[in-house]
Design a protein around this motif. Structure first.
Motif, PDB file in Angstrom:
ATOM      1  N   ALA A 264      38.386  34.532  31.962  1.00 43.17           N
ATOM      2  CA  ALA A 264      39.351  35.166  31.948  1.00 43.17           C
ATOM      3  C   ALA A 264      40.988  34.187  31.976  1.00 43.17           C
ATOM      4  CB  ALA A 264      39.202  36.257  33.065  1.00 43.17           C
ATOM      5  N   ALA A 265      41.839  34.518  31.737  1.00 46.24           N
ATOM      6  CA  ALA A 265      43.053  34.075  31.813  1.00 46.24           C
ATOM      7  C   ALA A 265      43.665  33.967  33.264  1.00 46.24           C
ATOM      8  CB  ALA A 265      44.043  34.478  30.874  1.00 46.24           C
ATOM      9  N   LEU A 266      44.114  33.162  33.675  1.00 43.34           N
ATOM     10  CA  LEU A 266      44.747  33.078  35.145  1.00 43.34           C
ATOM     11  C   LEU A 266      46.193  33.861  34.919  1.00 43.34           C
ATOM     12  CD1 LEU A 266      43.366  29.780  36.810  1.00 43.34           C
ATOM     13  CD2 LEU A 266      42.420  31.717  36.636  1.00 43.34           C
ATOM     14  N   ARG A 267      46.539  34.816  35.612  1.00 42.03           N
ATOM     15  CA  ARG A 267      47.888  35.319  35.884  1.00 42.03           C
ATOM     16  C   ARG A 267      48.215  35.463  37.138  1.00 42.03           C
ATOM     17  NH1 ARG A 267      48.167  40.284  33.633  1.00 42.03           N
ATOM     18  NH2 ARG A 267      45.958  40.862  34.297  1.00 42.03           N
ATOM     19  N   ASN A 293      52.163  37.214  43.500  1.00 46.78           N
ATOM     20  CA  ASN A 293      51.045  38.355  43.274  1.00 46.78           C
ATOM     21  C   ASN A 293      50.100  37.841  42.008  1.00 46.78           C
ATOM     22  OD1 ASN A 293      49.786  40.882  42.644  1.00 46.78           O
ATOM     23  ND2 ASN A 293      51.391  41.629  41.522  1.00 46.78           N
ATOM     24  N   VAL A 294      48.987  37.375  42.786  1.00 45.23           N
ATOM     25  CA  VAL A 294      48.040  37.019  41.413  1.00 45.23           C
ATOM     26  C   VAL A 294      47.197  38.275  41.221  1.00 45.23           C
ATOM     27  CG1 VAL A 294      45.857  35.681  41.836  1.00 45.23           C
ATOM     28  CG2 VAL A 294      47.740  34.688  43.512  1.00 45.23           C
ATOM     29  N   LYS A 295      46.875  38.175  39.750  1.00 43.29           N
ATOM     30  CA  LYS A 295      46.334  39.055  39.161  1.00 43.29           C
ATOM     31  C   LYS A 295      45.048  38.979  39.187  1.00 43.29           C
ATOM     32  CE  LYS A 295      50.576  40.676  37.851  1.00 43.29           C
ATOM     33  NZ  LYS A 295      51.126  41.924  38.123  1.00 43.29           N
ATOM     34  N   SER A 296      44.184  39.224  40.077  1.00 44.37           N
ATOM     35  CA  SER A 296      42.771  39.433  40.313  1.00 44.37           C
ATOM     36  C   SER A 296      42.379  40.110  41.605  1.00 44.37           C
ATOM     37  CB  SER A 296      42.216  38.057  40.267  1.00 44.37           C
ATOM     38  OG  SER A 296      42.636  37.122  41.377  1.00 44.37           O
ATOM     39  N   ALA A 297      41.382  40.737  41.658  1.00 47.20           N
ATOM     40  CA  ALA A 297      41.272  41.508  42.699  1.00 47.20           C
ATOM     41  C   ALA A 297      40.567  40.701  43.840  1.00 47.20           C
ATOM     42  CB  ALA A 297      39.947  42.710  42.348  1.00 47.20           C
ATOM     43  N   GLY A 298      41.100  41.288  45.241  1.00 47.11           N
ATOM     44  CA  GLY A 298      40.802  40.744  46.339  1.00 47.11           C
ATOM     45  C   GLY A 298      41.256  39.123  46.725  1.00 47.11           C
ATOM     46  N   ASP A 299      42.359  38.839  45.941  1.00 50.85           N
ATOM     47  CA  ASP A 299      43.036  37.493  46.095  1.00 50.85           C
ATOM     48  C   ASP A 299      44.135  37.361  47.070  1.00 50.85           C
ATOM     49  OD1 ASP A 299      44.174  34.676  45.382  1.00 50.85           O
ATOM     50  OD2 ASP A 299      42.899  35.133  43.567  1.00 50.85           O
ATOM     51  N   MET A 327      51.473  33.383  54.878  1.00 52.14           N
ATOM     52  CA  MET A 327      50.413  34.370  55.324  1.00 52.14           C
ATOM     53  C   MET A 327      49.733  34.796  54.122  1.00 52.14           C
ATOM     54  SD  MET A 327      52.454  37.824  56.730  1.00 52.14           S
ATOM     55  CE  MET A 327      53.554  38.532  55.711  1.00 52.14           C
ATOM     56  N   ALA A 328      48.474  35.053  53.950  1.00 55.98           N
ATOM     57  CA  ALA A 328      47.824  35.695  53.003  1.00 55.98           C
ATOM     58  C   ALA A 328      46.797  36.794  53.217  1.00 55.98           C
ATOM     59  CB  ALA A 328      46.740  34.455  52.436  1.00 55.98           C
ATOM     60  N   GLU A 329      46.496  37.591  52.273  1.00 62.14           N
ATOM     61  CA  GLU A 329      45.684  38.651  52.513  1.00 62.14           C
ATOM     62  C   GLU A 329      44.449  38.601  52.244  1.00 62.14           C
ATOM     63  OE1 GLU A 329      47.353  41.839  49.707  1.00 62.14           O
ATOM     64  OE2 GLU A 329      49.178  41.586  50.457  1.00 62.14           O
TER      65      GLU A 329
END
Length: 358
Positions: A264-267, A293-299, A327-329
């Motif tokens: 999958a493409a990295l977006r 905003n990284v387009k992948s779940a749980g990033d 900070m990160a989620e």
């Protein structure tokens, strides 16, 4: 070699270089320039063992030195050259790696009222157009405009510079336009490893705006070593407004990396907003907020808050104090540095440094 002979050799070399420089200066305008920048940084969560205090090079701007020259050819036509090398002030080595003498820039150009055509290793149109809209102003400590934190092992970066380039820059009635093409130099394929970059800007009074598009093609699978990247694409937009003592800025990056494989493409998308406040002619305060905003779940979707006070001792020398909090989620690791991945879901740091320009 005996010490006496070594000293004599160095002395002859210096005299020879001085003669060459004097001859060149008689024919054209040649300038030696640079920045020396270093500071002491403290960061928490530097490793699993705790925080760290360290000497850093280029906390405010990357340290570098260079030569640039211009020759007036008559009729409004000028010839230019520029050679520039990064320096690691902490250890005295080249900043871009062993043997990379002029890895920042090595160009030759022609300039007229039609614009400027430049050949060689160069900074990209995207870099030159977007970075003036960074509230922290090119600062490794602490800005994510050039590239985001390396959380998760990936760095969704701005296209900074390239070898084998042909670049055009022109200005017309408040507009400026830049276009760059980088040859892949791969036999049998024009597309493989080639790159291109376009930028359009407008400035009128206190208002300025920029938009850029760039694409970096990967190498073909038959090129050793094989490259799974099909292309890396970046779209940027930014604007600013100068109110006088206060200048406000905002920017946006859309990043996409596609592959030859089924991966999958990295977006991702990067947003930033901030500004600079000239408290006095000598004291300037800069503040910025960066969010990816990284387009992948749980990033991680990291966020960085930055603040810097800079005090000019003279036109050439300044002191600065920079602070940052990242900070990160989802408990993912994050780092203030755009090159490190971090070991915790937050990190704070402060850098006190000095910079001199020449």
């Amino acid at each position: 070699m005996k010490p006496g002979i070594k000293k004599a050799t160095v002395g002859v070399t210096c005299v020879g270089l001085a003669g060459i420089a004097g001859s060149a200066h008689a024919q054209s305008n040649i300038t030696l320039y640079g920045i020396t920048d270093s500071g002491v940084e403290y960061v928490n969560h530097a490793s699993r063992d705790g925080g760290a205090v360290r000497l850093v090079s280029g906390g405010r701007n990357t340290s570098r030195w260079g030569l640039r020259g211009v020759e007036d050819l008559g009729g409004g036509l000028k010839a230019l050259f520029q050679l520039e090398s990064g320096i690691n002030i902490a250890n005295g080595q080249f900043d871009d790696g062993p043997g990379e003498i002029f890895a920042r820039r090595a160009t030759v150009a022609l300039k007229s009222h039609f614009g400027q055509l430049t050949l060689g290793r160069n900074f990209t149109v995207t870099f030159d157009y977007i970075l003036p809209f960074d509230p922290m102003g090119y600062a490794p400590n602490y800005s994510w405009v050039v590239t985001s934190t390396a959380t998760g092992g990936r760095r969704d970066a701005l296209f900074v510079r390239s070898a084998n380039t042909v670049r055009y820059d022109g200005t017309y009635a408040g507009f400026k336009f830049g276009a760059m093409y980088a040859f892949g130099n791969v036999a049998g394929s024009v597309k493989s490893s080639s790159k291109y970059d376009f930028g359009l800007g407008y400035e009128k009074g206190p208002f300025a705006a920029i938009v850029t598009f760039d694409r970096q093609n990967g190498a073909s699978n038959n090129v050793a070593p094989a490259d799974t990247t099909n292309y890396i694409q970046g779209i940027h937009a930014a604007l600013s407004y100068d109110f006088g003592t206060v200048k406000a800025m905002a920017g946006y990056r859309n990043y996409r990396r596609a592959f030859h494989t089924s991966a999958a493409a990295l977006r991702s998308e990067m947003y930033w907003v901030g500004g600079q406040y000239e408290i006095t002619p000598s004291l300037t305060l800069s503040a910025a907020l960066y969010h990816q905003n990284v387009k992948s779940a749980g990033d991680a979707d990291p966020t960085l808050f930055s603040l810097r006070a800079q005090y000019a001792l003279s036109k050439r020398t300044s002191l600065y104090l920079s602070g940052g909090y990242a900070m990160a989620e989802h408990g993912k690791p994050v780092s203030l540095s755009r090159d490190l991945s971090g070991v915790a879901d937050s990190q704070a740091g402060v850098t006190a440094g000095i910079q001199q320009r020449f």
